[in-house]
Design a protein around this motif. Structure first.
Motif, PDB file in Angstrom:
ATOM      1  N   GLU A  42       0.845  -1.058  -0.018  1.00 15.74           N
ATOM      2  CA  GLU A  42      -0.025   0.052   0.041  1.00 15.74           C
ATOM      3  C   GLU A  42       0.980   1.251   0.071  1.00 15.74           C
ATOM      4  O   GLU A  42       0.831   2.201  -0.924  1.00 15.74           O
ATOM      5  CB  GLU A  42      -0.848  -0.010   1.155  1.00 15.74           C
ATOM      6  N   ARG A  43       1.883   1.205   0.942  1.00 19.27           N
ATOM      7  CA  ARG A  43       2.885   2.336   1.000  1.00 19.27           C
ATOM      8  C   ARG A  43       3.509   2.712  -0.499  1.00 19.27           C
ATOM      9  O   ARG A  43       3.774   3.892  -0.960  1.00 19.27           O
ATOM     10  CB  ARG A  43       3.823   2.225   2.013  1.00 19.27           C
ATOM     11  N   GLU A  44       4.056   1.393  -0.985  1.00 18.23           N
ATOM     12  CA  GLU A  44       4.547   1.738  -2.512  1.00 18.23           C
ATOM     13  C   GLU A  44       3.732   2.047  -3.388  1.00 18.23           C
ATOM     14  O   GLU A  44       3.991   2.794  -4.091  1.00 18.23           O
ATOM     15  CB  GLU A  44       5.258   0.147  -2.595  1.00 18.23           C
ATOM     16  N   PHE A  45       2.561   1.751  -3.217  1.00 15.11           N
ATOM     17  CA  PHE A  45       1.515   2.121  -4.261  1.00 15.11           C
ATOM     18  C   PHE A  45       1.372   3.423  -4.234  1.00 15.11           C
ATOM     19  O   PHE A  45       1.437   4.328  -5.193  1.00 15.11           O
ATOM     20  CB  PHE A  45       0.233   1.199  -4.096  1.00 15.11           C
ATOM     21  N   ILE A  46       1.000   4.117  -2.918  1.00 16.61           N
ATOM     22  CA  ILE A  46       0.602   5.910  -2.661  1.00 16.61           C
ATOM     23  C   ILE A  46       1.706   6.232  -3.089  1.00 16.61           C
ATOM     24  O   ILE A  46       1.705   7.454  -3.626  1.00 16.61           O
ATOM     25  CB  ILE A  46       0.291   5.795  -1.250  1.00 16.61           C
ATOM     26  N   GLU A  47       3.055   5.998  -2.986  1.00 12.23           N
ATOM     27  CA  GLU A  47       4.290   6.681  -3.270  1.00 12.23           C
ATOM     28  C   GLU A  47       4.469   6.688  -4.636  1.00 12.23           C
ATOM     29  O   GLU A  47       4.976   7.866  -5.217  1.00 12.23           O
ATOM     30  CB  GLU A  47       5.687   6.422  -2.616  1.00 12.23           C
ATOM     31  N   GLY A  48       4.125   5.527  -5.427  1.00 12.73           N
ATOM     32  CA  GLY A  48       4.365   5.496  -6.914  1.00 12.73           C
ATOM     33  C   GLY A  48       3.171   6.403  -7.658  1.00 12.73           C
ATOM     34  O   GLY A  48       3.629   7.014  -8.656  1.00 12.73           O
ATOM     35  N   ARG A  49       2.151   6.419  -6.989  1.00 18.44           N
ATOM     36  CA  ARG A  49       0.965   7.351  -7.516  1.00 18.44           C
ATOM     37  C   ARG A  49       1.454   9.055  -7.304  1.00 18.44           C
ATOM     38  O   ARG A  49       1.318   9.653  -8.157  1.00 18.44           O
ATOM     39  CB  ARG A  49      -0.227   6.996  -6.723  1.00 18.44           C
ATOM     40  N   ARG A  50       1.950   8.996  -6.155  1.00 20.18           N
ATOM     41  CA  ARG A  50       2.331  10.487  -5.730  1.00 20.18           C
ATOM     42  C   ARG A  50       3.379  10.928  -7.130  1.00 20.18           C
ATOM     43  O   ARG A  50       3.384  12.055  -7.660  1.00 20.18           O
ATOM     44  CB  ARG A  50       2.799  10.532  -4.120  1.00 20.18           C
ATOM     45  N   ARG A  51       4.435  10.233  -7.216  1.00 17.85           N
ATOM     46  CA  ARG A  51       5.308  10.534  -8.015  1.00 17.85           C
ATOM     47  C   ARG A  51       4.609  10.730  -9.664  1.00 17.85           C
ATOM     48  O   ARG A  51       4.923  11.582 -10.363  1.00 17.85           O
ATOM     49  CB  ARG A  51       6.423   9.206  -8.172  1.00 17.85           C
ATOM     50  N   ALA A  52       3.850   9.610  -9.948  1.00 18.97           N
ATOM     51  CA  ALA A  52       3.194   9.749 -11.188  1.00 18.97           C
ATOM     52  C   ALA A  52       2.428  10.982 -11.210  1.00 18.97           C
ATOM     53  O   ALA A  52       2.340  11.746 -12.432  1.00 18.97           O
ATOM     54  CB  ALA A  52       2.419   8.573 -11.459  1.00 18.97           C
ATOM     55  N   LEU A  53       1.603  11.414 -10.257  1.00 15.90           N
ATOM     56  CA  LEU A  53       0.996  12.678 -10.166  1.00 15.90           C
ATOM     57  C   LEU A  53       1.780  13.736 -10.311  1.00 15.90           C
ATOM     58  O   LEU A  53       1.512  14.811 -11.249  1.00 15.90           O
ATOM     59  CB  LEU A  53       0.069  12.705  -9.145  1.00 15.90           C
TER      60      LEU A  53
END
Length: 406
Positions: free
Chosen positions: A94-105
């Protein structure tokens, strides 16, 4: 004064000018409410407007929706997925997904804010500066007031006059070249990701190596009489524990190396890949959207003309013939508008192709970041290894503290 053909069609930006348009930071705000991706909020800070606003993923989603409606003939980067793919959801994933999504945004909004057309549009300014309670309604209202770019661009209806005669050939050549560039950068990104992962794995291995040395050194068991007659192990064992400190430092340096490779190299590669993918999406929209609709309209017009010819040969009610004539006139107007939109789509596609080539010098930025990260990482780790070498001599004796042969 009417723009010249070259002025209207060509974009006058260098990569440095594009990057200087704005830099937008997207940071995650810790949220106490809920678990598992509920109520995730971001702080979005624009250097250009000197302001921070708060946005949720749904705000990005609506912004992307209206941006695509307004600029369907331009490269609009895609958003990252809202949720994880189906699978086992753990706190780590979950943390990895949230961080990856933040970078992509972050990559998405920076590509948008640095686009030569988007950057001057009210939609982008609204998203980056509006601090009211309902930014989504504000964005939709802003789009309703302006409509799509074809309705507001001053050269939209004259786009055909600005296009080179060989526009289709240029488009085909450029598209193939950009497709090859896309494939190569995809492979570069994959390799850079693996190098960053290896640096992080190296950090873990170095830390565990030091811990195992510490475990050996912490063993207080009494040596058996056979071993105590040769007291070298007893002295050696006492020295091992302190080495874990140096290996912890080495581990930290390796982890920092992995972070630099991820932040400075992989992210830049991902940024350009996002742009290249949005160009591919634009090409598909052009072919499947504008061209397809134009062909359908022409087909429908042909059917109507045949119906009209049949009506003039075979006696029909006057009202029926008039209705058919009216429909044919409407369809002719629709076809004319579609032809104008088709030329404007090609006009924008030509400019967006230039934008891709304008971004190509980012390759030197990426290579520079890669080399610098390697130089810094190897220098910092080399310093620790060099400091460790004489310490081994003090601890264990022997030439330079090292015994390389058995």
């Amino acid at each position: 004064m009417q723009p010249t053909q070259e002025d209207a069609l060509m974009i006058s930006y260098t990569l440095d000018k594009l990057l200087a348009l704005d830099t937008v930071q997207v940071e995650l705000i810790p949220e106490k409410k809920g678990l598992f991706l509920k109520h995730v909020e971001y702080q979005v800070t624009s250097e250009r407007y000197k302001i921070s606003v708060y946005r949720r993923y749904s705000d990005f989603d609506v912004f992307h929706e209206v941006l695509l409606q307004r600029f369907s003939y331009r490269v609009v980067p895609a958003l990252p997925p809202k949720r994880m793919l189906k699978g086992v959801l753990t706190s780590v994933s979950e943390r990895e997904f949230i961080e990856g999504r933040r970078r992509a945004l972050g990559r998405f909004i920076n590509l948008v804010a640095r686009h030569p057309v988007f950057s001057e549009d009210e939609l982008v300014k609204t998203f980056l500066t509006f601090s009211g309670s309902d930014v989504q309604t504000k964005l939709r209202d802003a789009y309703k007031k302006t409509g799509d770019e074809f309705m507001t661009n001053r050269v939209a209806t004259q786009a055909k006059d600005f296009l080179p005669a060989d526009i289709q050939a240029q488009f085909s050549t450029s598209r193939e070249m950009i497709r090859n560039i896309h494939n190569s950068f995809h492979k570069l990104r994959d390799r850079a990701e693996k190098m960053a992962e290896r640096s992080k794995e190296n950090a873990t291995d170095l830390l565990m190596f030091g811990k195992e040395l510490s475990t050996l050194g912490s063993d207080t068991s009494t040596l058996p009489s056979l071993a105590s007659s040769l007291n070298s192990w007893g002295k050696l064992r006492q020295s091992l524990k302190s080495l874990s400190v140096e290996f912890a430092v080495l581990s930290e340096k390796a982890a920092q190396q992995g972070s630099r490779e991820e932040d400075d190299v992989v992210e830049k590669l991902n940024l350009f890949l996002d742009l290249l993918q949005s160009y591919r999406d634009l090409c598909e929209r052009h072919e499947k959207g504008v061209l397809h609709e134009h062909q359908r309209a022409l087909h429908k017009y042909g059917v109507m003309k045949r119906q009209m010819m049949s009506a003039t040969v075979q006696p029909k009610e006057h009202a029926t013939v008039e209705q058919l004539e009216s429909r044919i006139v409407q369809q002719e107007n629709a076809i004319q508008t579609m032809e104008l939109r088709n030329y404007f789509s090609l006009f924008c596609l030509h400019q967006e192709t230039q934008l891709i080539f304008t971004y190509l010098p980012i390759t030197s930025h990426i290579l520079g970041a890669f080399v610098n990260s390697q130089v810094q990482g190897h220098r910092e780790m080399g310093e620790v290894w060099n400091d460790l070498q004489p310490k081994l001599g003090c601890l264990f004796g022997g030439k330079n503290g090292l015994k390389t042969s058995i």
